[in-house]
Design a protein around this motif. Sequence first.
Motif, PDB file in Angstrom:
ATOM      1  N   TYR A 258       0.800  -1.224   0.000  1.00 55.63           N
ATOM      2  CA  TYR A 258       0.000   0.000   0.000  1.00 55.63           C
ATOM      3  C   TYR A 258       0.833   1.275   0.000  1.00 55.63           C
ATOM      4  O   TYR A 258       0.389   2.307   0.499  1.00 55.63           O
ATOM      5  N   PHE A 259       2.034   1.225  -0.577  1.00 61.27           N
ATOM      6  CA  PHE A 259       2.855   2.443  -0.657  1.00 61.27           C
ATOM      7  C   PHE A 259       2.200   3.488  -1.553  1.00 61.27           C
ATOM      8  O   PHE A 259       2.563   4.669  -1.512  1.00 61.27           O
ATOM      9  N   MET A 260       1.214   3.083  -2.362  1.00 61.18           N
ATOM     10  CA  MET A 260       0.490   4.045  -3.204  1.00 61.18           C
ATOM     11  C   MET A 260      -0.638   4.725  -2.433  1.00 61.18           C
ATOM     12  O   MET A 260      -1.268   5.650  -2.940  1.00 61.18           O
ATOM     13  N   HIS A 261      -0.923   4.239  -1.212  1.00 59.14           N
ATOM     14  CA  HIS A 261      -2.017   4.788  -0.400  1.00 59.14           C
ATOM     15  C   HIS A 261      -1.457   5.493   0.837  1.00 59.14           C
ATOM     16  O   HIS A 261      -1.666   5.065   1.966  1.00 59.14           O
ATOM     17  N   ILE A 262      -0.762   6.580   0.608  1.00 59.27           N
ATOM     18  CA  ILE A 262      -0.159   7.349   1.687  1.00 59.27           C
ATOM     19  C   ILE A 262      -0.730   8.768   1.659  1.00 59.27           C
ATOM     20  O   ILE A 262      -0.924   9.346   0.594  1.00 59.27           O
ATOM     21  N   ALA A 263      -1.034   9.281   2.850  1.00 60.07           N
ATOM     22  CA  ALA A 263      -1.548  10.648   2.947  1.00 60.07           C
ATOM     23  C   ALA A 263      -0.906  11.352   4.137  1.00 60.07           C
ATOM     24  O   ALA A 263      -0.463  10.709   5.084  1.00 60.07           O
ATOM     25  N   ARG A 264      -0.871  12.682   4.044  1.00 61.30           N
ATOM     26  CA  ARG A 264      -0.255  13.500   5.106  1.00 61.30           C
ATOM     27  C   ARG A 264      -1.219  14.592   5.555  1.00 61.30           C
ATOM     28  O   ARG A 264      -1.851  15.254   4.733  1.00 61.30           O
ATOM     29  N   ASP A 265      -1.327  14.748   6.866  1.00 58.00           N
ATOM     30  CA  ASP A 265      -2.132  15.824   7.433  1.00 58.00           C
ATOM     31  C   ASP A 265      -1.378  17.141   7.204  1.00 58.00           C
ATOM     32  O   ASP A 265      -0.323  17.371   7.797  1.00 58.00           O
ATOM     33  N   VAL A 266      -1.920  17.993   6.366  1.00 60.09           N
ATOM     34  CA  VAL A 266      -1.176  19.178   5.924  1.00 60.09           C
ATOM     35  C   VAL A 266      -1.355  20.396   6.822  1.00 60.09           C
ATOM     36  O   VAL A 266      -0.593  21.361   6.732  1.00 60.09           O
ATOM     37  N   ASP A 267      -2.377  20.370   7.700  1.00 60.50           N
ATOM     38  CA  ASP A 267      -2.606  21.564   8.526  1.00 60.50           C
ATOM     39  C   ASP A 267      -2.821  21.261  10.007  1.00 60.50           C
ATOM     40  O   ASP A 267      -3.193  22.155  10.779  1.00 60.50           O
TER      41      ASP A 267
ATOM     42  N   LEU B 269      10.871   1.559   2.082  1.00 60.20           N
ATOM     43  CA  LEU B 269      10.184   0.488   1.349  1.00 60.20           C
ATOM     44  C   LEU B 269       9.592   0.904   0.008  1.00 60.20           C
ATOM     45  O   LEU B 269       9.226   0.059  -0.786  1.00 60.20           O
ATOM     46  N   VAL B 270       9.471   2.203  -0.255  1.00 57.63           N
ATOM     47  CA  VAL B 270       8.836   2.630  -1.507  1.00 57.63           C
ATOM     48  C   VAL B 270       9.751   2.340  -2.704  1.00 57.63           C
ATOM     49  O   VAL B 270      10.962   2.598  -2.644  1.00 57.63           O
ATOM     50  N   PRO B 271       9.199   1.787  -3.804  1.00 53.49           N
ATOM     51  CA  PRO B 271      10.008   1.626  -5.017  1.00 53.49           C
ATOM     52  C   PRO B 271      10.390   2.996  -5.576  1.00 53.49           C
ATOM     53  O   PRO B 271       9.544   3.876  -5.710  1.00 53.49           O
TER      54      PRO B 271
END
Length: 278
Positions: free
Chosen positions: A174-183, A242-244
């Motif tokens: 699931y390295f394609m399913h990453i999100a970051r809290d920006v605020d 781990l990300v390609p």
Amino acid sequence: APESLMQALEDLDYLAALDNDGNLSEFGIIMSEFPLDPQLSKSLLASCEFECVDEMLTIAAMVTAPSCFLPAPPGTEEIARSRWRRFSHPAGDHCTLINVFNAFRAATAGPTHTGNREQWCCECFLSCSALSMAEMIRAELVEIMKRIELPISEPDFGSEANLLSIKKALLSGYFMHIARDVDGSGNYLMLTHKQVAQLHPFSSYCNTRRIPEWVLFHEFSISEGNSIRVVSEISPHLFAELVPQYYFSNLPPSESKDILQEVINHLAPVSATKEEQK
């Protein structure tokens, strides 16, 4: 749609399921043995390497079955949250699902009948049919693992090493399913599509009122208010490890990508040293 087909092929390529000619690779052939989404198949196979197969089997079954959390009737929302809080795991929703499944099995073990299962689930605001389906899916996955002679590690849920291994196995798929809290307020920007989403109300983080900065999520749902469902906190260092690289280089520019690039640059000398040692 041609765009959807190309995106699917690209995702399979990122997961190492295709060879240079576009055919299934040896790894892809093994992945196709499982009646799961490719990312989940990849995570399950990666768990063999990280020795957390027992836990990943449970996670795979729980996310494949319908959601086990039932909407609380009006006036009982706080009671439901307090019941669900028993199962909350600080590592996130994936481990919370393991807690729910293990508690369901423990509470309904022995010579009991369906009524007892349903009563326990009703008291916990959980779906008995969803948990029973997860139990059947898990049993089927175990049979497939045995048939193709893949190792099933012993349960070790709860140890620090095991929790790290679970996150590594999840990131492998699931390295394609990453999100970051920006605020800092729970607005998560997804790395791949640069869409903003919020945590699903059933997330254990909503229950504990803790907002992690970086998360791995199982799926994104537009129909449920642009929410990301089944999320677990991850560290940028673990993602960078781990990300390609060919996937990461194709990500659209963003502040999150710049942060991750700094982490990757910092890890690069260490990786080079390890390669020399090998």
